[in-house]
Design a protein around this motif. Structure first.
Motif, PDB file in Angstrom:
ATOM      1  N   MET A 116      -6.909  26.450  11.144  1.00 50.56           N
ATOM      2  CA  MET A 116      -6.347  25.354  10.371  1.00 50.56           C
ATOM      3  C   MET A 116      -7.482  24.669   9.604  1.00 50.56           C
ATOM      4  O   MET A 116      -8.513  24.347  10.174  1.00 50.56           O
ATOM      5  CB  MET A 116      -5.665  24.366  11.333  1.00 50.56           C
ATOM      6  N   LYS A 117      -7.257  24.442   8.340  1.00 48.45           N
ATOM      7  CA  LYS A 117      -8.235  23.743   7.517  1.00 48.45           C
ATOM      8  C   LYS A 117      -8.185  22.253   7.875  1.00 48.45           C
ATOM      9  O   LYS A 117      -7.115  21.697   8.087  1.00 48.45           O
ATOM     10  CB  LYS A 117      -7.907  23.957   6.042  1.00 48.45           C
ATOM     11  N   THR A 118      -9.355  21.627   7.954  1.00 44.61           N
ATOM     12  CA  THR A 118      -9.400  20.216   8.339  1.00 44.61           C
ATOM     13  C   THR A 118      -9.756  19.330   7.153  1.00 44.61           C
ATOM     14  O   THR A 118     -10.354  19.770   6.169  1.00 44.61           O
ATOM     15  CB  THR A 118     -10.388  19.991   9.498  1.00 44.61           C
ATOM     16  N   ALA A 119      -9.396  18.062   7.272  1.00 46.82           N
ATOM     17  CA  ALA A 119      -9.611  17.080   6.206  1.00 46.82           C
ATOM     18  C   ALA A 119     -11.093  16.772   6.032  1.00 46.82           C
ATOM     19  O   ALA A 119     -11.876  16.848   6.986  1.00 46.82           O
ATOM     20  CB  ALA A 119      -8.842  15.807   6.532  1.00 46.82           C
ATOM     21  N   ASP A 120     -11.461  16.409   4.830  1.00 49.37           N
ATOM     22  CA  ASP A 120     -12.819  15.995   4.513  1.00 49.37           C
ATOM     23  C   ASP A 120     -13.137  14.716   5.304  1.00 49.37           C
ATOM     24  O   ASP A 120     -12.438  13.713   5.146  1.00 49.37           O
ATOM     25  CB  ASP A 120     -12.916  15.740   3.006  1.00 49.37           C
ATOM     26  N   PRO A 121     -14.166  14.740   6.144  1.00 42.06           N
ATOM     27  CA  PRO A 121     -14.489  13.560   6.951  1.00 42.06           C
ATOM     28  C   PRO A 121     -14.742  12.294   6.118  1.00 42.06           C
ATOM     29  O   PRO A 121     -14.383  11.203   6.541  1.00 42.06           O
ATOM     30  CB  PRO A 121     -15.764  13.961   7.704  1.00 42.06           C
ATOM     31  N   THR A 122     -15.319  12.439   4.922  1.00 39.16           N
ATOM     32  CA  THR A 122     -15.564  11.242   4.099  1.00 39.16           C
ATOM     33  C   THR A 122     -14.249  10.605   3.668  1.00 39.16           C
ATOM     34  O   THR A 122     -14.155   9.381   3.569  1.00 39.16           O
ATOM     35  CB  THR A 122     -16.439  11.564   2.864  1.00 39.16           C
ATOM     36  N   ARG A 123     -13.241  11.431   3.452  1.00 41.75           N
ATOM     37  CA  ARG A 123     -11.915  10.896   3.095  1.00 41.75           C
ATOM     38  C   ARG A 123     -11.275  10.173   4.290  1.00 41.75           C
ATOM     39  O   ARG A 123     -10.669   9.118   4.141  1.00 41.75           O
ATOM     40  CB  ARG A 123     -11.026  12.048   2.618  1.00 41.75           C
ATOM     41  N   VAL A 124     -11.423  10.747   5.470  1.00 39.81           N
ATOM     42  CA  VAL A 124     -10.891  10.127   6.691  1.00 39.81           C
ATOM     43  C   VAL A 124     -11.577   8.775   6.918  1.00 39.81           C
ATOM     44  O   VAL A 124     -10.910   7.766   7.184  1.00 39.81           O
ATOM     45  CB  VAL A 124     -11.079  11.048   7.915  1.00 39.81           C
ATOM     46  N   ILE A 125     -12.888   8.741   6.795  1.00 42.28           N
ATOM     47  CA  ILE A 125     -13.638   7.497   7.029  1.00 42.28           C
ATOM     48  C   ILE A 125     -13.280   6.451   5.987  1.00 42.28           C
ATOM     49  O   ILE A 125     -13.090   5.270   6.311  1.00 42.28           O
ATOM     50  CB  ILE A 125     -15.154   7.778   7.060  1.00 42.28           C
ATOM     51  N   ALA A 126     -13.155   6.838   4.727  1.00 40.63           N
ATOM     52  CA  ALA A 126     -12.769   5.884   3.674  1.00 40.63           C
ATOM     53  C   ALA A 126     -11.386   5.307   3.967  1.00 40.63           C
ATOM     54  O   ALA A 126     -11.164   4.088   3.834  1.00 40.63           O
ATOM     55  CB  ALA A 126     -12.800   6.560   2.308  1.00 40.63           C
ATOM     56  N   ALA A 127     -10.457   6.161   4.383  1.00 40.38           N
ATOM     57  CA  ALA A 127      -9.113   5.682   4.727  1.00 40.38           C
ATOM     58  C   ALA A 127      -9.191   4.718   5.906  1.00 40.38           C
ATOM     59  O   ALA A 127      -8.566   3.652   5.898  1.00 40.38           O
ATOM     60  CB  ALA A 127      -8.200   6.863   5.051  1.00 40.38           C
ATOM     61  N   ALA A 128      -9.978   5.079   6.916  1.00 36.58           N
ATOM     62  CA  ALA A 128     -10.104   4.217   8.105  1.00 36.58           C
ATOM     63  C   ALA A 128     -10.704   2.862   7.728  1.00 36.58           C
ATOM     64  O   ALA A 128     -10.209   1.812   8.162  1.00 36.58           O
ATOM     65  CB  ALA A 128     -10.962   4.910   9.165  1.00 36.58           C
ATOM     66  N   ARG A 129     -11.753   2.882   6.937  1.00 34.88           N
ATOM     67  CA  ARG A 129     -12.413   1.614   6.566  1.00 34.88           C
ATOM     68  C   ARG A 129     -11.523   0.732   5.711  1.00 34.88           C
ATOM     69  O   ARG A 129     -11.708  -0.489   5.683  1.00 34.88           O
ATOM     70  CB  ARG A 129     -13.742   1.899   5.882  1.00 34.88           C
ATOM     71  N   SER A 130     -10.560   1.309   5.015  1.00 34.36           N
ATOM     72  CA  SER A 130      -9.638   0.489   4.220  1.00 34.36           C
ATOM     73  C   SER A 130      -8.747  -0.380   5.115  1.00 34.36           C
ATOM     74  O   SER A 130      -8.113  -1.308   4.632  1.00 34.36           O
ATOM     75  CB  SER A 130      -8.789   1.374   3.299  1.00 34.36           C
ATOM     76  N   TRP A 131      -8.730  -0.105   6.414  1.00 34.01           N
ATOM     77  CA  TRP A 131      -7.952  -0.884   7.369  1.00 34.01           C
ATOM     78  C   TRP A 131      -8.770  -2.006   8.008  1.00 34.01           C
ATOM     79  O   TRP A 131      -8.225  -2.817   8.757  1.00 34.01           O
ATOM     80  CB  TRP A 131      -7.405   0.031   8.464  1.00 34.01           C
ATOM     81  N   LEU A 132     -10.076  -2.052   7.756  1.00 31.25           N
ATOM     82  CA  LEU A 132     -10.911  -3.108   8.354  1.00 31.25           C
ATOM     83  C   LEU A 132     -10.326  -4.487   8.082  1.00 31.25           C
ATOM     84  O   LEU A 132      -9.901  -4.773   6.960  1.00 31.25           O
ATOM     85  CB  LEU A 132     -12.345  -3.027   7.820  1.00 31.25           C
ATOM     86  N   GLY A 133     -10.302  -5.307   9.117  1.00 32.32           N
ATOM     87  CA  GLY A 133      -9.771  -6.659   8.991  1.00 32.32           C
ATOM     88  C   GLY A 133      -8.283  -6.774   9.239  1.00 32.32           C
ATOM     89  O   GLY A 133      -7.754  -7.883   9.340  1.00 32.32           O
ATOM     90  N   THR A 134      -7.576  -5.645   9.343  1.00 30.86           N
ATOM     91  CA  THR A 134      -6.141  -5.695   9.652  1.00 30.86           C
ATOM     92  C   THR A 134      -5.985  -6.308  11.038  1.00 30.86           C
ATOM     93  O   THR A 134      -6.652  -5.889  11.980  1.00 30.86           O
ATOM     94  CB  THR A 134      -5.524  -4.284   9.604  1.00 30.86           C
ATOM     95  N   PRO A 135      -5.121  -7.319  11.172  1.00 30.45           N
ATOM     96  CA  PRO A 135      -4.955  -7.941  12.493  1.00 30.45           C
ATOM     97  C   PRO A 135      -4.311  -6.988  13.502  1.00 30.45           C
ATOM     98  O   PRO A 135      -3.592  -6.064  13.130  1.00 30.45           O
ATOM     99  CB  PRO A 135      -4.045  -9.147  12.230  1.00 30.45           C
ATOM    100  N   TYR A 136      -4.587  -7.255  14.774  1.00 27.48           N
ATOM    101  CA  TYR A 136      -3.989  -6.462  15.847  1.00 27.48           C
ATOM    102  C   TYR A 136      -2.533  -6.872  16.007  1.00 27.48           C
ATOM    103  O   TYR A 136      -2.199  -8.058  16.082  1.00 27.48           O
ATOM    104  CB  TYR A 136      -4.731  -6.693  17.172  1.00 27.48           C
ATOM    105  N   HIS A 137      -1.661  -5.879  16.065  1.00 25.50           N
ATOM    106  CA  HIS A 137      -0.245  -6.126  16.359  1.00 25.50           C
ATOM    107  C   HIS A 137       0.278  -4.900  17.092  1.00 25.50           C
ATOM    108  O   HIS A 137       0.272  -3.788  16.563  1.00 25.50           O
ATOM    109  CB  HIS A 137       0.560  -6.367  15.079  1.00 25.50           C
ATOM    110  N   ASP A 138       0.717  -5.105  18.321  1.00 26.86           N
ATOM    111  CA  ASP A 138       1.169  -4.022  19.182  1.00 26.86           C
ATOM    112  C   ASP A 138       2.258  -3.189  18.514  1.00 26.86           C
ATOM    113  O   ASP A 138       3.240  -3.727  18.008  1.00 26.86           O
ATOM    114  CB  ASP A 138       1.688  -4.614  20.505  1.00 26.86           C
ATOM    115  N   GLN A 139       2.067  -1.878  18.495  1.00 25.02           N
ATOM    116  CA  GLN A 139       3.001  -0.865  18.026  1.00 25.02           C
ATOM    117  C   GLN A 139       3.321  -0.947  16.539  1.00 25.02           C
ATOM    118  O   GLN A 139       4.290  -0.357  16.075  1.00 25.02           O
ATOM    119  CB  GLN A 139       4.265  -0.845  18.898  1.00 25.02           C
ATOM    120  N   ALA A 140       2.490  -1.655  15.768  1.00 18.91           N
ATOM    121  CA  ALA A 140       2.674  -1.743  14.317  1.00 18.91           C
ATOM    122  C   ALA A 140       1.714  -0.790  13.621  1.00 18.91           C
ATOM    123  O   ALA A 140       0.745  -0.306  14.213  1.00 18.91           O
ATOM    124  CB  ALA A 140       2.431  -3.175  13.851  1.00 18.91           C
TER     125      ALA A 140
END
Length: 144
Positions: A1-25
């Motif tokens: 299976m071909k895997t995603a570009d790690p830089t794309r995964v990290i950029a997507a993850a960092r775009s969530w920085l600061g999102t408040p914690y909310h259970d199951q959201a």
């Protein structure tokens, strides 16, 4: 299976920085828990979620014969040995000895990771020895 570009995964993850914690959201900027963060990254990097996530317990000390979270992730993502997991890998943590793995994060570098943590929201922090020894499983996001 071909895997995603790690830089794309990290950029997507960092775009969530600061999102408040909310259970199951899973809403960037609105609220998420650790699994909701992973689900949001999946939607951005891979596409629509393949199935709805049933309600789940917040108990990090939960024990059992079955690694429910790891088994579910295994259906969608290739597993890699923890020692070989690099930037962009989804990591599952066992928060208490003998408990099942129930916390999720994304490796952002050799010594950093990003996760959603109660009271703190989505943060990026050092992968300290305490966090590192809790890693139980590692997976790679598939390519689109």
């Amino acid at each position: 299976m071909k895997t995603a570009d790690p830089t794309r995964v990290i950029a997507a993850a960092r775009s969530w920085l600061g999102t408040p914690y909310h259970d199951q959201a899973s809403l960037r900027g609105g609220g998420c828990d650790c699994l909701g963060l992973a689900r949001g990254i999946w939607r951005e990097v891979v596409g629509p979620e393949p199935f709805p996530i049933p309600p789940y317990s917040r108990d990090w000390g939960e024990t059992g014969q079955r690694e429910v979270l790891a088994d579910g992730v295994r259906q969608m993502m290739p597993e890699v040995p923890v020692q070989l997991a690099g930037s962009g890998a989804l990591i599952l943590f066992r928060m208490m000895p003998r408990a099942i793995a129930k916390h999720v994060g994304i490796l952002t570098g050799p010594d950093t990771f990003l996760h959603a943590y109660e009271r703190l929201g989505v943060i990026e922090e050092p992968l300290t020895p305490t966090w590192r020894r809790r890693i139980a499983f590692a997976f790679l996001f598939p390519a689109l």
